[in-house]
Design an enzyme around this catalytic site. Structure first.
Site, PDB file in Angstrom:
ATOM      1  N   ASP A  30     -11.254   3.125   4.409  1.00 34.40           N
ATOM      2  CA  ASP A  30     -11.443   1.667   4.415  1.00 34.40           C
ATOM      3  C   ASP A  30     -12.926   1.288   4.549  1.00 34.40           C
ATOM      4  OD1 ASP A  30      -9.597  -0.307   3.993  1.00 34.40           O
ATOM      5  OD2 ASP A  30      -8.690  -0.178   5.977  1.00 34.40           O
ATOM      6  N   LYS A  85       0.842  -1.206   0.000  1.00 34.77           N
ATOM      7  CA  LYS A  85       0.000   0.000   0.000  1.00 34.77           C
ATOM      8  C   LYS A  85       0.878   1.257   0.000  1.00 34.77           C
ATOM      9  CE  LYS A  85      -3.819  -2.446   2.185  1.00 34.77           C
ATOM     10  NZ  LYS A  85      -4.560  -2.816   3.398  1.00 34.77           N
ATOM     11  N   GLN A 113      -4.531  -1.376   9.627  1.00 32.97           N
ATOM     12  CA  GLN A 113      -4.429  -2.701   9.029  1.00 32.97           C
ATOM     13  C   GLN A 113      -5.025  -3.741   9.983  1.00 32.97           C
ATOM     14  OE1 GLN A 113      -3.499  -3.311   5.892  1.00 32.97           O
ATOM     15  NE2 GLN A 113      -3.845  -5.504   6.133  1.00 32.97           N
TER      16      GLN A 113
HETATM   17  N1  GUN Z   1      -6.950  -6.833   6.283  1.00 34.48           N
HETATM   18  C1  GUN Z   1      -7.372  -7.613   5.257  1.00 34.48           C
HETATM   19  N2  GUN Z   1      -7.960  -6.860   4.298  1.00 34.48           N
HETATM   20  C2  GUN Z   1      -7.914  -5.591   4.732  1.00 34.48           C
HETATM   21  C3  GUN Z   1      -8.361  -4.350   4.185  1.00 34.48           C
HETATM   22  O1  GUN Z   1      -8.938  -4.256   3.093  1.00 34.48           O
HETATM   23  N3  GUN Z   1      -8.116  -3.251   4.934  1.00 34.48           N
HETATM   24  C4  GUN Z   1      -7.496  -3.327   6.142  1.00 34.48           C
HETATM   25  N4  GUN Z   1      -7.329  -2.201   6.809  1.00 34.48           N
HETATM   26  N5  GUN Z   1      -7.089  -4.436   6.680  1.00 34.48           N
HETATM   27  C5  GUN Z   1      -7.284  -5.573   5.979  1.00 34.48           C
END
Ligand code: GUN
Length: 288
Positions: free
Chosen positions: A115, A48, A92
């Site tokens: 998110d 990311k 995350q």
């Molecule tokens: N963990 C697994 N998929 C995601 C996601 O799309 N966003 C976040 N923040 N954590 C994750």
């Protein structure tokens, strides 16, 4: 070719976003909070960060130890809420077990919730009031892929395997709002094959490597494989990443399918970048 190429589409989206950042003369920033030492989370966060830098989004990342208190994580969220250079906040997941994820996620300012995990944004998603907020990135990426490949959703039988808060549940709302007939399957579903065989569009998001074989699907089904599973094998690395669908087994029977890797994964990141640019653009327009 019956491959839905998420890597290709995500690269186009990234180019579009780079241009938008220049044309609108904006400086988007993404705050990233990583807690603990999970190797998979570290890999996702690094991907990311790299994608952000590539298109001109500034990262503000914080790494906290596994044993950090819930209060300290919330403090970091609040600092990011108050930082004018940060337009989107990503925490995350999963967080360590001693931290209540909902407590932390609900502290993110709604307009910075790129998110889409804030309880209020899940409510907005359920009510189809997404004008002022974001839906979660992986589900949004699945819909975006179908739209960019001109695959009709309206009126189709969509079967989703998995009911997680991150994928299955929010994706079911997005399909409903696009006028599909939606069925959600999970570990307690009876006669799974009978249900999946009715799918015009099958989304596999249950975390079971290679579960879906050709006997689970009808001819000309479209498959979106959200699974990312690490399985042992005897190549140089000693492991391989596979989806929830047995790609080789189904490939001659499907109308179209997303590969793993290179399908939904890159789209999740592309949607996160899109939401961050969107959030920055909105704040910029408000201030001008
Ligand atoms: N963990 C697994 N998929 C995601 C996601 O799309 N966003 C976040 N923040 N954590 C994750």
């Amino acid at each position: 070719m019956n491959i839905i190429d998420g890597k290709y589409v995500s690269n186009i989206i990234k180019e579009e976003l780079s241009e938008r950042i220049i044309i609108e003369n904006i400086n988007p920033g993404l705050g990233i909070i990583l807690v603990g030492n999970r190797p998979d989370s570290k890999i996702y966060v690094n991907m990311k960060k790299k994608s952000c830098s590539k298109i001109g989004i500034k990262n503000f990342d914080v790494t906290l130890p596994e044993n950090v208190s819930e209060e300290d994580v919330i403090n970091e969220v609040e600092k990011m809420n108050n930082n004018n250079e940060i337009h989107g906040i990503l925490i995350q997941l999963p967080l360590p077990k001693h931290i209540n994820e909902q407590n932390v996620l609900s502290k993110v300012l709604l307009e910075k919730d790129v998110d889409g995990f804030h309880v209020q944004n899940i409510g907005n998603l359920a009510l189809n009031r997404l004008n002022n907020c974001f839906a979660p990135c992986t589900p949004t990426g699945c819909i975006e892929l179908l739209k960019r490949y001109n695959i009709q959703i309206e009126g189709k039988n969509v079967v989703i395997l998995g009911r997680s808060n991150i994928v299955g549940m929010p994706l079911s709302f997005l399909f409903l709002h696009n006028n599909a007939t939606v069925t959600i399957c999970h570990s307690k579903t009876k006669n799974l094959k009978e249900v999946t065989q009715r799918a015009d569009i099958l989304v596999a998001a249950c975390g079971r490597p290679n579960l879906i074989t050709k006997d689970y699907i009808k001819n000309e089904c479209v498959i979106i494989d959200v699974g990312i599973n690490k399985i042992q094998c005897d190549n140089e690395k000693g492991y391989q990443i596979v989806g929830d669908v047995n790609f080789k087994d189904v490939i001659d029977k499907v109308k179209m399918i997303t590969p793993v890797p290179g399908g939904v994964g890159p789209m999740t990141i592309a949607m996160l970048l899109t939401h961050t640019v969107e959030a920055c653009s909105k704040i910029n327009n408000k201030n001008n």
